[in-house]
Design a protein around this motif. Structure first.
Motif, PDB file in Angstrom:
ATOM      1  N   ILE A  32      20.597  36.067  73.655  1.00 23.45           N
ATOM      2  CA  ILE A  32      20.191  36.855  72.498  1.00 23.45           C
ATOM      3  C   ILE A  32      19.305  37.999  72.972  1.00 23.45           C
ATOM      4  O   ILE A  32      18.410  37.798  73.799  1.00 23.45           O
TER       5      ILE A  32
ATOM      6  N   ALA B  24      18.856  42.527  66.512  1.00 26.56           N
ATOM      7  CA  ALA B  24      19.159  41.427  67.429  1.00 26.56           C
ATOM      8  C   ALA B  24      20.647  41.435  67.748  1.00 26.56           C
ATOM      9  O   ALA B  24      21.484  41.646  66.861  1.00 26.56           O
TER      10      ALA B  24
ATOM     11  N   PRO C 248      17.166  34.636  67.596  1.00 26.07           N
ATOM     12  CA  PRO C 248      16.458  35.909  67.420  1.00 26.07           C
ATOM     13  C   PRO C 248      15.091  35.681  66.782  1.00 26.07           C
ATOM     14  O   PRO C 248      14.926  34.779  65.964  1.00 26.07           O
TER      15      PRO C 248
ATOM     16  N   ASN D 131      12.212  38.041  64.903  1.00 24.64           N
ATOM     17  CA  ASN D 131      11.712  39.290  64.349  1.00 24.64           C
ATOM     18  C   ASN D 131      10.182  39.230  64.356  1.00 24.64           C
ATOM     19  O   ASN D 131       9.589  38.267  63.867  1.00 24.64           O
TER      20      ASN D 131
ATOM     21  N   TYR E  21      13.750  46.714  64.006  1.00 21.53           N
ATOM     22  CA  TYR E  21      14.170  45.508  64.742  1.00 21.53           C
ATOM     23  C   TYR E  21      15.677  45.307  64.620  1.00 21.53           C
ATOM     24  O   TYR E  21      16.273  45.517  63.554  1.00 21.53           O
TER      25      TYR E  21
ATOM     26  N   ASP F 155      16.616  40.731  71.565  1.00 24.67           N
ATOM     27  CA  ASP F 155      15.779  41.248  70.479  1.00 24.67           C
ATOM     28  C   ASP F 155      15.328  42.652  70.850  1.00 24.67           C
ATOM     29  O   ASP F 155      14.819  42.884  71.954  1.00 24.67           O
TER      30      ASP F 155
END
Length: 388
Positions: free
Chosen positions: A5, A242, A299, A301, A240, A7
């Motif tokens: 993943i 992902a 993910p 945030n 943001y 970010d």
């Protein structure tokens, strides 16, 4: 199973602007942490990213989202086989209906046909909703229509749907596709994009403007030719996104293509800007800081860093919110890691000047081009491919 993943956290200061408007023309806002924040919708920034892809990716790697799908397929049929130019619209309609991609024409198209309007004379079929097909999928459907016409054969629905479900473009793989009439052809999005929010409270302002009639001036007349107002705000945004690299790889089916897609997204998401009112405000800026974290769980945030809005602070002989925002983001990232025992596998940082230096200890600091390359190489390594 280990996941990959990515970010992407961005601090981005935007001067007076109105880059994303609501239905009344006002800059979009949202209440967060008990105060009103500037907001830029995820849909708006995803559109900006898709447009930015055109600068770095080949047309064959991209898709097109349109109701005028018949026009697109017909144009490809005519290009591939000029002898079928006069029948291209009819052949496009046949292949789209046989595939199930278009079951009913758009209402506006039907109405135009009833009234005999010129727009209906072309015969180009339209869908009732936006269809997202890659350019390669469009070409494959066009070739199928040509082959069936030349062979006098019947179009095969299953084969056509297979053509619409292979050769996915990078933007379809990233942002997904929903086809209401053929749900088996839906594509799950590999990218999540949050609504951008200001890290501080915001009040929209109004610019009162006048426009002078040049001929009135020549005739010694006074007064404006028109008057009006435009609403705006300025803010430091937390942005943001992902990327689920594994899902992206599943859709694209190739490690090298996945690496290229990740690199293209990082460049586009970082440097793009929605285009609302840009001629009025000339608000094109680059981010103050970019933080990319590779995770193997889920993910995360980090908007929680700004639940308590950042207050303007003095820093020596200057004031602002960027430095305080960078400090809060760095602190919150560390707090989350400590509280949940879920550290990032790797972190890369691009930041501008000393105001965002608080983010530097979180990872390896480098210019954006090097960051993009480093992340792409790491992705290829985790997928077991050879870095492009």
């Amino acid at each position: 199973m280990t996941r990959t993943i990515l970010d992407v956290h961005i601090l981005h200061t935007v001067p007076p602007s109105n880059i994303n408007r609501d239905d009344s023309g006002s800059p979009k806002t949202a209440i967060y942490g008990g105060v009103r924040r500037a907001r830029v919708s995820s849909q708006s920034w995803k559109r900006a990213v898709r447009l930015a892809f055109r600068r770095t990716l080949d047309d064959s790697q991209l898709g097109e989202r349109t109701k005028r799908i018949g026009e697109a397929i017909a144009a490809r049929i005519a290009d591939l086989d000029p002898e079928l130019k006069d029948k291209a619209s009819a052949l496009a309609a046949e292949v789209l209906k046989a595939s199930g991609l278009v079951k009913k024409e758009a209402a506006a198209k039907k109405e135009a046909a009833k009234k005999g309007k010129e727009s209906a004379q072309s015969g180009d079929i339209e869908s009732t909703y936006l269809l997202f097909l890659s350019h390669r999928q469009q070409e494959n459907l066009a070739r199928a229509a040509i082959e069936a016409e030349r062979a006098g054969a019947k179009l095969d629905t299953k084969q056509l749907q297979k053509l619409a479900d292979t050769d996915h473009s990078i933007d379809i793989a990233m942002f997904g596709r929903m086809l209401a009439d053929v749900p088996d052809l839906n594509v799950d999005a590999a990218v999540q994009v949050a609504h951008a929010l200001s890290v501080h409270a915001v009040d929209n302002e109004f610019d009162y403007y006048t426009a002078v009639d040049d001929r009135k001036h020549d005739n010694q007349e006074t007064g404006a030719g028109m008057i009006g107002t435009v609403e705006f705000n300025s803010s430091t945004l937390y942005r943001y996104a992902a990327i689920d690299v594994d899902r992206l790889h599943d859709t694209l089916g190739d490690a090298a293509a996945t690496q290229q897609a990740v690199e293209a997204f990082l460049r586009a998401f970082t440097t793009s800007m929605p285009s609302g009112k840009r001629n009025t405000f000339a608000n094109g800026t680059r981010p103050d800081a970019v933080l990319v974290q590779l995770r193997d769980t889920q993910p995360i945030n980090l908007i929680g860093a700004f639940e308590e809005p950042v207050q303007e602070r003095q820093f020596g002989d200057r004031s602002g919110v960027v430095a305080a925002a960078a400090e809060k983001l760095a602190e919150h990232a560390g707090d989350i890691e400590q509280a949940y025992g879920d550290p990032a596998v790797a972190t890369w940082v691009t930041h501008v000047g000393s105001r965002t230096a608080a983010l530097a200890p979180l990872g390896e600091v480098m210019p954006l081009p090097e960051l993009v390359s480093a992340v792409g190489t790491r992705v290829a390594d985790r997928l077991g491919g050879t870095p492009a």
